[in-house]
Design an enzyme around this catalytic site. Structure first.
Site, PDB file in Angstrom:
ATOM      1  N   GLU A  97       0.855  -1.195   0.000  1.00 64.48           N
ATOM      2  CA  GLU A  97       0.000   0.000   0.000  1.00 64.48           C
ATOM      3  C   GLU A  97       0.889   1.243   0.000  1.00 64.48           C
ATOM      4  OE1 GLU A  97      -3.433   0.862  -0.261  1.00 64.48           O
ATOM      5  OE2 GLU A  97      -2.347   2.763  -0.338  1.00 64.48           O
TER       6      GLU A  97
ATOM      7  N   HIS B  95     -44.327  -6.564  11.740  1.00 61.60           N
ATOM      8  CA  HIS B  95     -45.139  -5.347  11.675  1.00 61.60           C
ATOM      9  C   HIS B  95     -44.898  -4.526  12.939  1.00 61.60           C
ATOM     10  CE1 HIS B  95     -48.517  -2.771  10.716  1.00 61.60           C
ATOM     11  NE2 HIS B  95     -48.967  -2.936  11.964  1.00 61.60           N
TER      12      HIS B  95
ATOM     13  N   ALA C  19     -17.403  -0.262  -3.591  1.00 63.54           N
ATOM     14  CA  ALA C  19     -16.588  -1.010  -2.636  1.00 63.54           C
ATOM     15  C   ALA C  19     -17.001  -2.484  -2.566  1.00 63.54           C
ATOM     16  CB  ALA C  19     -16.709  -0.369  -1.262  1.00 63.54           C
TER      17      ALA C  19
ATOM     18  N   THR D  63     -17.074  16.518  -9.445  1.00 62.84           N
ATOM     19  CA  THR D  63     -17.377  15.094  -9.238  1.00 62.84           C
ATOM     20  C   THR D  63     -17.908  14.530 -10.554  1.00 62.84           C
ATOM     21  OG1 THR D  63     -19.552  15.751  -8.394  1.00 62.84           O
ATOM     22  CG2 THR D  63     -17.882  15.237  -6.748  1.00 62.84           C
TER      23      THR D  63
HETATM   24  P1  FAD Z   1      -9.320   1.761  -3.629  1.00 59.64           P
HETATM   25  O1  FAD Z   1     -10.202   1.826  -2.473  1.00 59.64           O
HETATM   26  O2  FAD Z   1      -9.197   2.946  -4.517  1.00 59.64           O
HETATM   27  O3  FAD Z   1      -7.894   1.360  -3.078  1.00 59.64           O
HETATM   28  C1  FAD Z   1      -6.785   1.240  -3.902  1.00 59.64           C
HETATM   29  C2  FAD Z   1      -5.542   1.380  -3.063  1.00 59.64           C
HETATM   30  O4  FAD Z   1      -4.415   1.053  -3.866  1.00 59.64           O
HETATM   31  C3  FAD Z   1      -5.299   2.820  -2.570  1.00 59.64           C
HETATM   32  O5  FAD Z   1      -5.164   2.838  -1.168  1.00 59.64           O
HETATM   33  C4  FAD Z   1      -4.013   3.244  -3.271  1.00 59.64           C
HETATM   34  O6  FAD Z   1      -3.204   4.053  -2.451  1.00 59.64           O
HETATM   35  C5  FAD Z   1      -3.347   1.893  -3.522  1.00 59.64           C
HETATM   36  N1  FAD Z   1      -2.406   1.906  -4.658  1.00 59.64           N
HETATM   37  C6  FAD Z   1      -2.644   2.355  -5.912  1.00 59.64           C
HETATM   38  N2  FAD Z   1      -1.566   2.150  -6.692  1.00 59.64           N
HETATM   39  C7  FAD Z   1      -0.634   1.557  -5.906  1.00 59.64           C
HETATM   40  C8  FAD Z   1       0.691   1.101  -6.135  1.00 59.64           C
HETATM   41  N3  FAD Z   1       1.273   1.191  -7.322  1.00 59.64           N
HETATM   42  N4  FAD Z   1       1.354   0.535  -5.105  1.00 59.64           N
HETATM   43  C9  FAD Z   1       0.786   0.419  -3.866  1.00 59.64           C
HETATM   44  N5  FAD Z   1      -0.459   0.844  -3.607  1.00 59.64           N
HETATM   45  C10 FAD Z   1      -1.167   1.395  -4.612  1.00 59.64           C
HETATM   46  N6  FAD Z   1     -18.545   2.821  -2.840  1.00 59.64           N
HETATM   47  C11 FAD Z   1     -19.553   2.154  -2.253  1.00 59.64           C
HETATM   48  O7  FAD Z   1     -19.713   0.962  -2.476  1.00 59.64           O
HETATM   49  N7  FAD Z   1     -20.412   2.800  -1.381  1.00 59.64           N
HETATM   50  C12 FAD Z   1     -20.287   4.114  -1.098  1.00 59.64           C
HETATM   51  O8  FAD Z   1     -21.066   4.662  -0.329  1.00 59.64           O
HETATM   52  C13 FAD Z   1     -19.233   4.839  -1.708  1.00 59.64           C
HETATM   53  N8  FAD Z   1     -19.068   6.146  -1.449  1.00 59.64           N
HETATM   54  C14 FAD Z   1     -18.024   6.810  -2.015  1.00 59.64           C
HETATM   55  C15 FAD Z   1     -17.858   8.167  -1.720  1.00 59.64           C
HETATM   56  C16 FAD Z   1     -16.816   8.868  -2.273  1.00 59.64           C
HETATM   57  C17 FAD Z   1     -16.634  10.318  -1.947  1.00 59.64           C
HETATM   58  C18 FAD Z   1     -15.890   8.209  -3.137  1.00 59.64           C
HETATM   59  C19 FAD Z   1     -14.727   8.936  -3.737  1.00 59.64           C
HETATM   60  C20 FAD Z   1     -16.047   6.865  -3.439  1.00 59.64           C
HETATM   61  C21 FAD Z   1     -17.124   6.161  -2.888  1.00 59.64           C
HETATM   62  N9  FAD Z   1     -17.333   4.809  -3.169  1.00 59.64           N
HETATM   63  C22 FAD Z   1     -18.367   4.135  -2.587  1.00 59.64           C
HETATM   64  C23 FAD Z   1     -16.472   4.081  -4.132  1.00 59.64           C
HETATM   65  C24 FAD Z   1     -15.447   3.210  -3.387  1.00 59.64           C
HETATM   66  O9  FAD Z   1     -14.681   4.014  -2.513  1.00 59.64           O
HETATM   67  C25 FAD Z   1     -14.550   2.504  -4.397  1.00 59.64           C
HETATM   68  O10 FAD Z   1     -15.346   1.807  -5.336  1.00 59.64           O
HETATM   69  C26 FAD Z   1     -13.639   1.514  -3.683  1.00 59.64           C
HETATM   70  O11 FAD Z   1     -12.805   2.165  -2.754  1.00 59.64           O
HETATM   71  C27 FAD Z   1     -12.783   0.764  -4.694  1.00 59.64           C
HETATM   72  O12 FAD Z   1     -12.007  -0.163  -4.028  1.00 59.64           O
HETATM   73  P2  FAD Z   1     -10.619  -0.682  -4.639  1.00 59.64           P
HETATM   74  O13 FAD Z   1     -10.143  -1.726  -3.680  1.00 59.64           O
HETATM   75  O14 FAD Z   1     -10.797  -1.032  -6.058  1.00 59.64           O
HETATM   76  O15 FAD Z   1      -9.648   0.566  -4.621  1.00 59.64           O
END
Ligand code: FAD
Length: 459
Positions: free
Chosen positions: A36, A440, A316, A264
């Site tokens: 990370e 209910h 997520a 956004t």
């Molecule tokens: P991420 O959570 O983006 O994590 C990826 C990680 O990889 C990061 O920590 C990054 O630092 C790390 N990384 C990247 N490249 C490298 C590298 N080369 N080496 C080491 N580490 C690296 N989703 C929902 O389901 N419900 C919600 O209510 C919701 N609300 C949201 C609100 C906001 C404001 C935002 C911005 C997003 C929201 N989302 C929500 C979307 C959700 O956050 C993402 O879909 C989710 O985090 C994606 O998960 P991921 O594991 O693919 O990546």
């Protein structure tokens, strides 16, 4: 871990995709490491789902409080930010604890491919750490899309900065009326900010059928939000205390002033830059997405990709779902993804949730369906909660009655959608739902009544 070690599974990124993949891989007996570069828990924990929902909940509480006490928001907001940060730290601590107790090695730094079996991990002020792997799971997530005409900085914010303001802005222009824009816009409106949402399409929440978006739009307007549709932001001028945004609507230029602009307009996959996918010849689409098969496998058989860097909704729970499939496949178990029931929630007031097929999609695909509907307006629990706005809509196959999709707009739609998601996942019929005894008085009765409504149309 020594300077160059080999693991069974290396996970890159620790968001809801990466940390769940690492956890499951370790539980399945693999020697696992997760890299990370920023904060354990990823976007969701630090600048996405968790902090936004914490502040949204605080905004609702403030709104209720204000109605009783005419309170000023500034102190409340400072406490709300502290409350949010407390939840973020708790969640991030939980991820750390889960990974460590499962025996996952946590590596801090930025992963960069050297070849198909080796990654260099760059840590500031330290020499690169090399790690070899038999399998890798890419879960590098996404970042906010930046508009060329409105680069982030100063008074132009991404969702990340918008979640960390130290004071309530007096006014805010939101460019992009998708779910993140709507959630954050309504949150700030409840804290007392004068909010304008600019949306390029004909409706905010453009992915939702108009009848579902209408109750939310009505409430956004009641909260004082100015919604301008069919509008494209052109440029912004930043001044000492304000910003002037120029936008086009009906081919005419207009201006709007505010303290900040929040952009956004979507998310960009983190598949570029120093990750070095070109060194392993792993292609990405024009949108930066990595193609995967039904087992989350990329074109390189021992490398998997999950979450926001792959096709489908950037959510997520979709990332975590794929994480488990990828880990199971690597462990040799027969797992494949099935996307027919991915719920989608907008944490607006009233909430909006959808799973599976919509009526519009069924029509476009010429699938004969029946629609069952019931309103929260006559539901005792919704009335007691003073939240009787909205309805449940169920889409079922016309002859079998098998549930194909459902949408809810109303109080606790985010929680209620799980019952319908399970029903779709299990291949339940509307009769199954209608014959299930619901307690209910509860909001769930509206689901039962919508199902009864559909059953009457099948007979
Ligand atoms: P991420 O959570 O983006 O994590 C990826 C990680 O990889 C990061 O920590 C990054 O630092 C790390 N990384 C990247 N490249 C490298 C590298 N080369 N080496 C080491 N580490 C690296 N989703 C929902 O389901 N419900 C919600 O209510 C919701 N609300 C949201 C609100 C906001 C404001 C935002 C911005 C997003 C929201 N989302 C929500 C979307 C959700 O956050 C993402 O879909 C989710 O985090 C994606 O998960 P991921 O594991 O693919 O990546």
């Amino acid at each position: 871990m020594s300077q160059h070690e080999t693991v069974d599974t290396l996970v890159i990124g620790s968001g809801p995709g990466g940390y769940v993949a690492a956890l499951r891989a370790a539980q399945l007996g693999m020697k696992t490491a997760v890299v990370e570069r920023s904060h354990l828990g990823g976007v969701c924990t630090h600048v996405g789902c968790i902090p936004s929902k914490a502040l949204i909940a605080e905004a609702h509480r403030f709104d209720l409080h204000r109605q009783w006490n005419q309170a000023d928001g500034s102190d409340f907001f400072k406490n709300a930010q502290a409350f949010k940060q407390g939840i973020v730290m708790k969640q991030a601590g939980g991820v750390n604890y889960l990974l460590k107790t499962a025996g996952v090695t946590i590596l801090e730094g930025e992963a960069s491919f050297i070849d198909e079996h080796t990654v260099a991990i760059k840590q500031t002020r330290k020499t690169d750490h090399m790690i070899s792997f038999k399998h890798a799971i890419l879960a590098t997530g996404s970042r906010p899309i930046e508009l060329q005409a409105l680069p982030f900085g100063g008074r132009i914010l991404s969702s990340t900065e918008a979640l960390s303001l130290s004071q309530i802005p007096t006014s805010l222009i939101i460019i992009g009326g998708g779910y993140i824009g709507v959630e954050l816009g309504q949150m700030y409106a409840k804290f007392g900010t004068e909010v304008t949402i600019l949306e390029g399409g004909g409706q905010v929440l453009p992915g939702f059928e108009a009848e579902l978006a209408v109750p939310v739009i009505r409430r956004l307007k009641a909260d004082g939000i100015n919604i301008i549709t069919g509008a494209t932001a052109v440029k912004a001028e930043q001044h000492a205390d304000t910003l002037t945004l120029h936008y086009l609507k009906n081919q005419e230029q207009h201006l709007v002033n505010a303290e900040y602009a929040l952009v956004t307009v979507g998310r960009k996959p983190n598949t570029d830059g120093s990750l070095g996918l070109e060194r392993i010849n792993l292609q990405v689409s024009s949108r930066g997405l990595i193609e995967t098969d039904e087992q989350c496998r990329t074109a390189i058989p021992h490398i998997f990709a999950i979450g926001d860097i792959t096709k489908g909704p950037a959510l997520a729970h979709k990332a975590s779902y794929e994480a488990k499939v990828a880990a199971e496949v690597i462990a040799g178990n027969p797992s494949v993804v099935d996307y027919k029931a991915i719920p989608l929630v907008v944490f607006s007031e009233p909430e909006l949730a959808s799973v599976g097929l919509t009526e519009t999609e069924a029509k476009a695909k010429s699938i004969p369906v029946v629609i069952g509907k019931s309103s929260f307006g006559i539901n005792g629990r919704a009335l007691a909660l003073q939240a009787a706005e909205g309805f449940v809509k169920i889409i079922a196959e016309q002859t079998s009655g098998i549930l194909m999709g459902a949408q809810i707009v109303g109080v606790e739609a985010s929680t209620l959608i799980s019952e319908l998601t399970l029903a779709i996942e299990m291949g339940a019929t509307v009769e199954d739902l209608a014959l299930t005894i619901h307690p209910h008085p509860t909001l769930g009765e509206v689901i039962m009544e919508a199902a009864e409504n559909a059953v009457r149309k099948i007979r």
